[in-house]
Design a protein around this motif. Structure first.
Motif, PDB file in Angstrom:
ATOM      1  N   GLY A   2       0.811  -1.213   0.000  1.00 31.18           N
ATOM      2  CA  GLY A   2       0.000   0.000   0.000  1.00 31.18           C
ATOM      3  C   GLY A   2       0.842   1.259   0.000  1.00 31.18           C
ATOM      4  O   GLY A   2       0.370   2.325  -0.406  1.00 31.18           O
ATOM      5  N   GLY A   3       2.092   1.153   0.449  1.00 28.03           N
ATOM      6  CA  GLY A   3       2.953   2.330   0.476  1.00 28.03           C
ATOM      7  C   GLY A   3       3.182   2.920  -0.907  1.00 28.03           C
ATOM      8  O   GLY A   3       3.023   4.128  -1.127  1.00 28.03           O
ATOM      9  N   ASN A   4       3.544   2.062  -1.842  1.00 29.04           N
ATOM     10  CA  ASN A   4       3.785   2.550  -3.201  1.00 29.04           C
ATOM     11  C   ASN A   4       2.507   2.941  -3.926  1.00 29.04           C
ATOM     12  O   ASN A   4       2.563   3.612  -4.962  1.00 29.04           O
ATOM     13  CB  ASN A   4       4.530   1.487  -4.015  1.00 29.04           C
ATOM     14  N   ASP A   5       1.368   2.519  -3.393  1.00 25.76           N
ATOM     15  CA  ASP A   5       0.088   2.888  -4.005  1.00 25.76           C
ATOM     16  C   ASP A   5      -0.201   4.380  -3.846  1.00 25.76           C
ATOM     17  O   ASP A   5      -1.063   4.923  -4.535  1.00 25.76           O
ATOM     18  CB  ASP A   5      -1.040   2.054  -3.402  1.00 25.76           C
ATOM     19  N   VAL A   6       0.500   5.029  -2.922  1.00 24.36           N
ATOM     20  CA  VAL A   6       0.394   6.488  -2.781  1.00 24.36           C
ATOM     21  C   VAL A   6       1.736   7.185  -2.966  1.00 24.36           C
ATOM     22  O   VAL A   6       1.780   8.387  -3.259  1.00 24.36           O
ATOM     23  CB  VAL A   6      -0.197   6.886  -1.404  1.00 24.36           C
ATOM     24  N   LEU A   7       2.844   6.445  -2.809  1.00 28.13           N
ATOM     25  CA  LEU A   7       4.168   7.077  -2.869  1.00 28.13           C
ATOM     26  C   LEU A   7       4.483   7.648  -4.244  1.00 28.13           C
ATOM     27  O   LEU A   7       5.054   8.738  -4.359  1.00 28.13           O
ATOM     28  CB  LEU A   7       5.243   6.071  -2.460  1.00 28.13           C
ATOM     29  N   GLY A   8       4.110   6.921  -5.300  1.00 29.09           N
ATOM     30  CA  GLY A   8       4.368   7.429  -6.647  1.00 29.09           C
ATOM     31  C   GLY A   8       3.682   8.761  -6.879  1.00 29.09           C
ATOM     32  O   GLY A   8       4.259   9.678  -7.471  1.00 29.09           O
ATOM     33  N   TYR A   9       2.466   8.875  -6.398  1.00 29.19           N
ATOM     34  CA  TYR A   9       1.723  10.131  -6.500  1.00 29.19           C
ATOM     35  C   TYR A   9       2.436  11.229  -5.726  1.00 29.19           C
ATOM     36  O   TYR A   9       2.602  12.357  -6.218  1.00 29.19           O
ATOM     37  CB  TYR A   9       0.315   9.907  -5.946  1.00 29.19           C
ATOM     38  N   ALA A  10       2.896  10.900  -4.514  1.00 26.35           N
ATOM     39  CA  ALA A  10       3.563  11.900  -3.676  1.00 26.35           C
ATOM     40  C   ALA A  10       4.876  12.355  -4.283  1.00 26.35           C
ATOM     41  O   ALA A  10       5.182  13.555  -4.319  1.00 26.35           O
ATOM     42  CB  ALA A  10       3.795  11.327  -2.283  1.00 26.35           C
ATOM     43  N   LEU A  11       5.673  11.405  -4.783  1.00 28.17           N
ATOM     44  CA  LEU A  11       6.976  11.749  -5.349  1.00 28.17           C
ATOM     45  C   LEU A  11       6.853  12.499  -6.673  1.00 28.17           C
ATOM     46  O   LEU A  11       7.822  13.126  -7.116  1.00 28.17           O
ATOM     47  CB  LEU A  11       7.822  10.484  -5.537  1.00 28.17           C
ATOM     48  N   SER A  12       5.682  12.450  -7.288  1.00 26.97           N
ATOM     49  CA  SER A  12       5.456  13.219  -8.515  1.00 26.97           C
ATOM     50  C   SER A  12       4.836  14.572  -8.207  1.00 26.97           C
ATOM     51  O   SER A  12       4.421  15.288  -9.120  1.00 26.97           O
ATOM     52  CB  SER A  12       4.532  12.445  -9.470  1.00 26.97           C
ATOM     53  N   GLY A  13       4.769  14.915  -6.907  1.00 22.96           N
ATOM     54  CA  GLY A  13       4.152  16.176  -6.534  1.00 22.96           C
ATOM     55  C   GLY A  13       2.663  16.216  -6.807  1.00 22.96           C
ATOM     56  O   GLY A  13       2.084  17.283  -7.022  1.00 22.96           O
ATOM     57  N   GLY A  14       2.031  15.042  -6.792  1.00 20.16           N
ATOM     58  CA  GLY A  14       0.599  14.977  -7.064  1.00 20.16           C
ATOM     59  C   GLY A  14       0.261  15.108  -8.528  1.00 20.16           C
ATOM     60  O   GLY A  14      -0.885  15.417  -8.884  1.00 20.16           O
ATOM     61  N   SER A  15       1.249  14.853  -9.393  1.00 19.89           N
ATOM     62  CA  SER A  15       0.998  14.974 -10.838  1.00 19.89           C
ATOM     63  C   SER A  15       0.146  13.836 -11.381  1.00 19.89           C
ATOM     64  O   SER A  15      -0.395  13.941 -12.484  1.00 19.89           O
ATOM     65  CB  SER A  15       2.333  15.011 -11.597  1.00 19.89           C
ATOM     66  N   GLY A  16       0.050  12.740 -10.621  1.00 20.01           N
ATOM     67  CA  GLY A  16      -0.767  11.614 -11.058  1.00 20.01           C
ATOM     68  C   GLY A  16      -2.245  11.854 -10.805  1.00 20.01           C
ATOM     69  O   GLY A  16      -2.683  12.973 -10.521  1.00 20.01           O
ATOM     70  N   VAL A  17      -3.015  10.776 -10.893  1.00 23.17           N
ATOM     71  CA  VAL A  17      -4.469  10.848 -10.757  1.00 23.17           C
ATOM     72  C   VAL A  17      -4.902  10.018  -9.561  1.00 23.17           C
ATOM     73  O   VAL A  17      -4.409   8.902  -9.354  1.00 23.17           O
ATOM     74  CB  VAL A  17      -5.160  10.309 -12.034  1.00 23.17           C
ATOM     75  N   ASP A  18      -5.806  10.541  -8.775  1.00 26.80           N
ATOM     76  CA  ASP A  18      -6.425   9.757  -7.713  1.00 26.80           C
ATOM     77  C   ASP A  18      -7.473   8.857  -8.360  1.00 26.80           C
ATOM     78  O   ASP A  18      -8.517   9.333  -8.806  1.00 26.80           O
ATOM     79  CB  ASP A  18      -7.059  10.682  -6.679  1.00 26.80           C
ATOM     80  N   GLN A  19      -7.177   7.560  -8.425  1.00 23.03           N
ATOM     81  CA  GLN A  19      -8.037   6.621  -9.153  1.00 23.03           C
ATOM     82  C   GLN A  19      -9.161   6.040  -8.293  1.00 23.03           C
ATOM     83  O   GLN A  19      -9.765   5.033  -8.671  1.00 23.03           O
ATOM     84  CB  GLN A  19      -7.183   5.484  -9.725  1.00 23.03           C
ATOM     85  N   THR A  20      -9.448   6.657  -7.170  1.00 23.84           N
ATOM     86  CA  THR A  20     -10.560   6.189  -6.348  1.00 23.84           C
ATOM     87  C   THR A  20     -11.845   6.164  -7.175  1.00 23.84           C
ATOM     88  O   THR A  20     -12.227   7.163  -7.780  1.00 23.84           O
ATOM     89  CB  THR A  20     -10.747   7.102  -5.124  1.00 23.84           C
ATOM     90  N   GLY A  21     -12.476   4.995  -7.205  1.00 24.14           N
ATOM     91  CA  GLY A  21     -13.663   4.801  -8.033  1.00 24.14           C
ATOM     92  C   GLY A  21     -13.385   4.041  -9.312  1.00 24.14           C
ATOM     93  O   GLY A  21     -14.314   3.544  -9.957  1.00 24.14           O
ATOM     94  N   ASN A  22     -12.112   3.913  -9.669  1.00 24.22           N
ATOM     95  CA  ASN A  22     -11.732   3.152 -10.864  1.00 24.22           C
ATOM     96  C   ASN A  22     -11.203   1.790 -10.419  1.00 24.22           C
ATOM     97  O   ASN A  22     -10.123   1.698  -9.827  1.00 24.22           O
ATOM     98  CB  ASN A  22     -10.664   3.906 -11.658  1.00 24.22           C
TER      99      ASN A  22
END
Length: 506
Positions: free
Chosen positions: A190-210
C-alpha cells in the motif's frame, strides 16, 4: 594567620588519622545478567518468506546493494528466528543496474559532507541476469504496488523481481507460496500505491472509483477497493495452510524526510533584490485586482462569470506575490487555483507557498537556479516551481484519505485472522517525527542527522530497519505469546547497525 594555623592542624590530624585507614577497597562483584531462553511458543520458522516492496528488500540511500540487503529487516528477523534465508543479492555495494554497458539505475547515495550525493562509480549488476541463490525467501520488489504483487509476468516490468522470478509468467505472491511458507511478513503493501503520487508532486491521478488497475498510470493513487481485494486475497492465500505471519500498516509518507526537509520559505533575499522582484510582479498583482473588480461589477460575459464563480478576494490575496529582505516563500504552481489564462495568459496559476505546502527534496537541486541562462528567470523566485516539486494541501489530503482506507483494510484483515499479527508502522513513524528511542539512541525522521531515514529521504537506514524488525518481534510476542522482547539476544541491537555507508564501500 590564626585561621591558617587551625587549617594546618586540621590537615595534620587528618593525615595522622588516615594512617589507621585500610585504603584497599573490596572488589565489587560483576553483575551477571540472567540468561532468558527464547520461547517461540510453537511458531514454525522453518520456511520464512517476506513479501513486500522496497522496505522488505532493504532498499537504502536510493538504491539496492549487498550491505543494505544484508541489513534488511527480514534478514534481521531470520537471524533471530535461527532459520536459513536466501536473498537475491546484488553484485556489489555500489547499487544500481547496467544494461548493454549503460547505467539504467543509479548507484546509491553517500554523504559528501554537505548532503546526499550519487556515488561516483559504475554498477556491476546486469539488468536481466538472474540472481544467484534461488530459491529465495525475500520477495521484496522495490516499486511494487499492491496489485503488482499478484500480476503475472511482473518480472518483465520490475527489474528487481525479474532477477528472482521463477519464470516469465510468475507472480510475486505465487513464487512466495511455492516456498510453502510456515511464517511470513507482509509489509508496506500500500505504500507505493500512494508514494508514486507523492513523489510526482501529485501529478498523477487519484483513481478512487476506478476498479481497473490496468488503466492506472505509474504516479496514480490506487483505488481503496482494489487494494482491499488484493490485500485480503494475499493474506488468505498465505494463511490457508496454517502459516502465521505479521502484516504492517502504511505510514503517512508525507512525514518522511523527502517531504519535510526543504522548507516552504527557503528563498533568502536582500532588500534590493526583493524590491526589484516586487516591481516585476506589480503588473501581475494588478491584473488579479482588475479581474476581480470586473467580476464584481458584472463586466464580463456570462460564460466567464461562470468560470470565475469561486474567484474572490481571498484567492486574490493568496495569489499575490510579495518579497521582502530575509527568508521568503517559494513561488509555486497550484492547479487548484482558478484558471485565469482565458482572460490573461500572463496570469498563471501561481502563488507563494505556505507552511501547509510540502516542497519535495528533489527540488533542492533546482531552487534558485536560472532558466535558459536568463539571470532574471529564477526557479522558485520569479519562475514558479512546477507541480511535480510540490504537494499542496489538497494533494496531501488525497494521500491521507487513501492511506487511511488502506490501513482500515489491513487492521480489519489482521483482526479477523488469528494467524496474523499487526505491527503499527504508522505510529512508529509518527513517534519518530519528534524522536523515538532505540537502545541508547534517539532517532528522528530528519535527513542525514536523524538516523532513521536514509539519504533518499524515504527509505530506512540499516538501524531503522533493525528498529522495524524489533517492532515486528514485539507484535509477535503480543499476538502469538513468544518472548523475543525478553529473551537474551532476542532483539536487534541498535549499535550493530549503521546509519550510513562509507563511499569507500564498493
Amino acid at each position: 594567620m590564626k585561621n591558617y594555623k587551625y587549617i594546618g592542624l586540621f590537615l595534620l590530624s587528618l593525615g595522622i588519622a588516615s594512617c589507621d585507614v585500610n585504603n584497599e577497597l573490596e572488589e565489587i562483584p560483576a553483575v551477571v545478567e540472567q540468561e532468558v531462553e527464547l520461547n517461540t511458543n510453537g511458531l514454525d520458522f522453518s520456511s520464512y518468506v517476506s513479501i513486500g516492496a522496497s522496505f522488505t528488500a532493504g532498499y537504502t540511500d536510493g538504491a539496492m546493494f549487498k550491505a543494505a540487503q544484508e541489513n534488511s529487516f527480514p534478514n534481521i528477523l531470520a537471524s533471530k528466528f535461527g532459520t536459513n534465508f536466501s536473498q537475491p543479492l546484488m553484485n556489489d555495494n555500489i547499487g544500481g543496474l547496467v544494461f548493454n554497458g549503460n547505467v539504467v539505475a543509479s548507484p546509491r547515495f553517500y554523504f559528501d559532507g554537505a548532503g546526499p550525493a550519487v556515488l561516483p562509480a559504475v554498477p556491476t549488476t546486469q539488468l536481466g541476469v538472474p540472481a544467484s541463490g534461488a530459491p529465495f525467501n525475500n520477495f521484496g520488489a522495490p516499486g511494487a504496488k499492491s496489485f503488482h504483487l499478484t500480476f503475472p509476468g511482473y518480472g518483465a516490468l520490475n527489474p528487481y523481481f525479474g532477477r528472482m522470478a521463477s519464470g516469465p509468467t510468475a507472480t510475486v505472491l505465487g513464487d512466495a507460496l511455492a516456498r510453502n511458507p510456515t511464517f511470513f511478513t507482509l509489509s508496506e503493501v500500500g505504500g507505493n500505491d500512494v508514494l508514486g503520487y507523492a513523489l510526482s508532486g501529485g501529478s498523477g491521478v487519484d483513481q478512487t472509483g476506478n476498479l481497473d488497475p490496468s488503466t492506472y498510470g505509474g504516479s496514480d493513487i490506487t483505488d481503496p477497493n482494489v487494494f482491499a481485494q488484493v490485500f485480503s486475497g494475499m493474506v488468505n492465500a498465505l494463511t490457508a495452510n496454517g502459516a502465521k505471519g505479521v502484516v504492517a500498516n502504511v505510514p503517512y509518507i508525507t512525514n518522511l524526510a523527502n517531504f519535510t526537509t526543504v522548507t516552504y520559505n527557503a528563498i533568502p533575499l536582500d532588500a534590493a533584490t526583493a524590491g526589484a522582484l516586487n516591481g516585476g510582479f506589480a503588473a501581475y498583482n494588478g491584473g488579479l485586482d482588475q479581474i476581480l473588480a470586473a467580476k464584481n461589477a458584472g463586466a464580463l460575459p456570462p460564460q466567464a462569470l461562470s468560470l470565475l464563480a469561486n474567484f474572490d478576494a481571498d484567492e486574490v490575496a493568496r495569489r499575490k506575490v510579495s518579497y521582502q529582505a530575509g527568508q521568503n516563500a517559494v513561488l509555486i504552481l497550484d492547479e487548484d487555483l482558478t484558471d485565469l489564462s482565458f482572460l490573461n495568459p500572463a496570469l498563471t496559476n501561481m502563488r507563494q507557498a505556505t507552511p501547509d505546502d510540502l516542497i519535495l527534496l528533489a527540488s533542492s537541486t533546482i531552487l534558485g537556479t536560472t532558466v535558459g541562462g536568463n539571470p532574471l528567470a529564477i526557479n522558485g523566485v520569479s519562475v514558479p516551481l512546477a507541480d511535480q516539486w510540490v504537494l499542496t494541501p489538497e494533494e496531501q489530503l488525497a494521500i491521507k484519505t487513501a492511506t487511511d482506507s488502506y490501513n482500515s483494510t489491513i487492521a480489519s484483515v489482521a483482526a479477523s485472522n488469528p494467524n496474523v499479527a499487526l505491527v503499527d508502522l504508522k505510529s512508529v513513524l509518527e513517534e519518530a517525527s519528534t524522536g523515538i528511542t532505540f537502545d541508547d539512541y534517539t532517532m528522528t525522521t530528519s535527513l542525514v542527522v536523524g538516523g532513521l531515514i536514509s539519504l533518499d529521504g524515504v527509505h530506512l537506514t540499516a538501524r531503522g530497519y533493525a528498529l522495524m524488525a524489533n517492532k515486528i518481534l514485539a507484535a509477535m510476542d503480543a499476538e502469538f505469546g513468544s518472548n523475543f522482547t525478553q529473551a537474551t539476544n532476542g532483539l536487534a541491537v541498535a549499535g550493530e547497525y549503521p546509519t550510513n555507508y562509507s563511499p569507500t564501500l564498493r
